[in-house]
Write a protein that holds these residues in place. Structure first.
Motif, short mmCIF file in Angstrom:
data_model
loop_
_atom_site.label_atom_id
_atom_site.label_comp_id
_atom_site.label_asym_id
_atom_site.label_seq_id
_atom_site.Cartn_x
_atom_site.Cartn_y
_atom_site.Cartn_z
N THR A 33 0.72 -1.18 -0.09
CA THR A 33 -0.08 -0.06 -0.05
C THR A 33 0.72 1.14 0.04
OG1 THR A 33 -0.23 -0.05 2.62
CG2 THR A 33 -1.76 -1.13 1.16
N GLY A 34 0.47 2.05 -0.83
CA GLY A 34 1.11 3.60 -0.79
C GLY A 34 2.45 3.36 -1.90
N ASP A 42 6.99 8.36 -4.27
CA ASP A 42 6.38 7.46 -4.80
C ASP A 42 7.23 6.63 -5.72
OD1 ASP A 42 3.99 8.11 -3.27
OD2 ASP A 42 3.56 9.56 -4.94
N ASN A 71 -13.83 8.26 -7.77
CA ASN A 71 -12.79 9.31 -7.50
C ASN A 71 -12.03 9.41 -8.72
OD1 ASN A 71 -10.73 11.09 -6.62
ND2 ASN A 71 -10.23 9.73 -4.91
N ARG A 73 -9.44 10.94 -9.62
CA ARG A 73 -8.15 10.88 -9.16
C ARG A 73 -7.37 9.57 -9.10
NH1 ARG A 73 -8.29 15.45 -4.42
NH2 ARG A 73 -8.53 17.27 -5.82
N SER A 77 -3.23 7.02 -10.49
CA SER A 77 -2.41 5.86 -9.71
C SER A 77 -1.50 5.05 -10.52
CB SER A 77 -3.31 4.84 -9.02
OG SER A 77 -2.64 3.75 -8.57
N PRO A 93 -3.39 1.60 -3.62
CA PRO A 93 -3.04 2.93 -3.26
C PRO A 93 -2.74 2.99 -1.72
CG PRO A 93 -5.29 2.56 -4.49
CD PRO A 93 -4.62 1.33 -4.03
N GLY A 94 -2.29 4.17 -1.18
CA GLY A 94 -1.93 4.42 0.28
C GLY A 94 -3.06 4.85 1.05
N SER A 95 -4.13 5.44 0.52
CA SER A 95 -5.23 5.75 1.31
C SER A 95 -5.98 4.65 1.43
CB SER A 95 -6.26 6.85 0.28
OG SER A 95 -7.15 6.11 -0.50
N PRO A 96 -6.59 4.44 2.80
CA PRO A 96 -7.25 3.48 3.37
C PRO A 96 -8.43 3.29 2.43
CG PRO A 96 -6.67 4.49 5.15
CD PRO A 96 -6.15 5.49 3.87
N ARG A 97 -9.38 4.01 1.97
CA ARG A 97 -10.42 4.25 1.23
C ARG A 97 -9.98 3.62 -0.17
NH1 ARG A 97 -13.96 8.87 -1.22
NH2 ARG A 97 -15.13 7.58 -2.59
N GLY A 98 -8.94 4.25 -0.74
CA GLY A 98 -8.45 3.60 -2.16
C GLY A 98 -7.95 2.36 -1.99
#
Length: 123
Positions: A33-34, A42, A71, A73, A77, A93-98
């Motif tokens: 993640t991230g 990144d 989203n 955006r 990614s 992705p790094g965001s928890p939701r993503g």
């Protein structure tokens, strides 16, 4: 076995850890993640691609396509997926939701991908 670890944004360290896990033959799936965005730190996709023998572009494509539904955006990614030995490596992705949305988007594909890595047919 399920485990997790947190690493700094250091490409060599990420490559080393991904390779060691995959080469241990005790890990079928690695989820990162991230580090999949456009920022200077990144570098996860580059580290992943460097250790993989095969890239699986469809998984990244599905994650981005599904992510864009909620989203726009998500199109930014750069997440990749690939294979090293008998291990599938997938960047989320790094965001928890993503991360949850991306994993949900490919979850139904993962078992089949792992089965094929171990010799199952595509039927």
């Amino acid at each position: 076995m399920v485990s997790f670890a947190i690493f700094s944004d250091d490409r060599e360290l990420i490559e080393k850890q991904l390779a060691e896990l995959a080469d241990s033959t005790s890990v079928d799936l690695i989820l990162t993640t991230g580090g999949t965005g456009l920022g200077p730190r990144d570098i996860t996709p580059e580290a992943t691609a460097a250790v993989c023998e095969k890239i699986v572009p469809g998984l990244g494509e599905v994650m981005r396509a599904e992510g864009r539904k909620s989203n726009h955006r998500a199109a930014l990614s750069r997440a990749v997926a690939g294979v090293r030995g008998k291990t599938l490596i997938v960047n989320l992705p790094g965001s928890p939701r993503g991360a949850v949305e991306a994993l949900d988007a490919i979850a139904t594909l993962l078992q089949h991908a792992l089965d094929v890595l171990y010799g199952a047919r595509h039927d």
